[in-house]
Design an enzyme around this catalytic site. Structure first.
Site, mmCIF file in Angstrom:
data_model
loop_
_atom_site.group_PDB
_atom_site.id
_atom_site.type_symbol
_atom_site.label_atom_id
_atom_site.label_comp_id
_atom_site.label_asym_id
_atom_site.label_seq_id
_atom_site.Cartn_x
_atom_site.Cartn_y
_atom_site.Cartn_z
ATOM 1 N N LYS A 128 6.459 -1.692 1.913
ATOM 2 C CA LYS A 128 5.076 -0.984 2.645
ATOM 3 C C LYS A 128 4.101 -2.338 2.345
ATOM 4 C CE LYS A 128 3.178 3.266 3.216
ATOM 5 N NZ LYS A 128 3.149 3.511 4.667
ATOM 6 N N TYR B 146 0.796 -1.222 -0.089
ATOM 7 C CA TYR B 146 -0.021 -0.083 0.275
ATOM 8 C C TYR B 146 0.887 1.254 0.058
ATOM 9 C CZ TYR B 146 0.897 0.873 4.892
ATOM 10 O OH TYR B 146 1.615 1.310 6.228
ATOM 11 N N GLU C 172 12.605 2.727 14.214
ATOM 12 C CA GLU C 172 11.732 3.904 13.817
ATOM 13 C C GLU C 172 10.848 3.906 14.750
ATOM 14 O OE1 GLU C 172 10.238 3.258 9.768
ATOM 15 O OE2 GLU C 172 10.167 0.727 9.989
ATOM 16 N N LEU D 87 11.132 1.614 7.103
ATOM 17 C CA LEU D 87 10.697 2.045 5.893
ATOM 18 C C LEU D 87 11.440 3.405 5.214
ATOM 19 C CD1 LEU D 87 8.043 1.508 4.018
ATOM 20 C CD2 LEU D 87 7.089 3.532 4.948
#
Ligand code: PMP
Length: 278
Positions: free
Chosen positions: A143, A30, A175, A199
């Site tokens: 993702k 996505y 993260e 990411l």
């Protein structure tokens, strides 16, 4: 209006198959695009990442980048979105449940818009965060719809009265549950390198570019929880949270416990970036 499997349709008319592999396996990818004043920020970078995620999980995107771009813009137009997001996902398609890729299945695209206000108040005040072992897989650069670890982590933060988590792998900070993470020490910016453990955030790269323009030294290198304890400032970056100061970690104030000067300078530069969107 939504876009689902080749058609623009009202949400009520969408029928998702129980055999959709997104539903069984989280077998899909996505993107989330940010819309300011009807304009998409960093659209090209989002499409490139979408393609990279698709390649990473071996899903054939059902549309070209140009077609995807026109779907995004058409949805913004018909739904009259000023400030909001476009959500877009592709699953591997519908097929009887079996782990191996189905021989016959068509990837299915879903896209829709949603109005969303900018978190201006929270960005002024900052949020608190709690640290948490990063138990995700080793392809956090893709993702994908496999977000269970992120979902559990976010809930863990809320249950502790915090806004989000700061993930670490055996003490090395990676993260956050849906954002990248940066810290400031003596006027210099530190963030985890864009490898397989985080990411490759679009906001992350915008912020690093702005930092360089502002002559703020940037270090894309891993740092530990101990080093984080000595940080002067910290913040999250993401498409929806923008530059979100983290003013407390595990109950201890970060620096002075308020958004610091480097964070505010970057927020101002980001604001300028938004205002220059054409
Ligand atoms: N890390 C994770 C795990 C995320 O889910 C996101 C945003 N969805 C980010 C970082 C930030 O990426 P971006 O700036 O592209 O929104």
């Amino acid at each position: 209006m939504y876009f689902f499997q080749d058609r623009y349709v009202p949400k009520e008319e969408i029928a998702v198959s129980p055999d959709d592999r997104g539903y069984y396996f989280g077998d899909g990818i996505y993107e989330v695009f940010r819309v300011y004043g009807g304009k998409v920020l960093e659209g090209k970078a989002h499409f490139q990442r979408f393609q990279r995620s698709a390649d990473g999980v071996r899903i054939q995107l059902p549309y070209s980048a140009e077609e995807l771009n026109s779907i995004v813009h058409k949805l913004i137009d018909v739904n009259q979105i000023a400030d909001g997001i476009v959500y877009m996902q592709v699953t591997r398609g519908a097929a009887p449940r079996a782990h191996a890729f189905p021989k016959q299945s068509e990837p299915i695209l879903l896209a829709y818009t949603s109005e969303m206000e900018r978190p201006l108040d929270t960005m002024r005040k900052g949020i608190s965060a709690v640290t948490l072992e990063d138990t995700r897989w080793l392809h956090c650069d893709l993702k994908t719809l496999n977000l269970l670890a992120n979902v559990i982590a976010k809930q863990h933060a809320l249950d502790q009265g915090a806004g989000d988590v700061i993930f670490h792998r055996s003490g090395t900070v990676t993260e956050s549950s849906s954002s990248n993470f940066m810290m400031v020490k003596q006027g210099e910016l530190y963030t985890h390198p864009a490898n397989n453990l985080v990411l490759h955030g679009i906001t992350r790269s915008v912020v690093l570019r702005l930092a360089k323009q502002l002559h703020i030294p940037v270090h894309e290198q891993p740092f530990t929880l101990e080093q984080l304890q000595l940080a002067d400032e910290a913040f999250l970056t993401s498409t929806t949270s923008e530059i979100m100061p983290v003013v407390q970690i595990d109950g201890r104030a970060v620096g002075d416990g308020i958004p610091g000067p480097v964070s505010r300078k970057l927020q101002a530069a980001f604001e300028q970036e938004i205002s220059e969107l054409t």
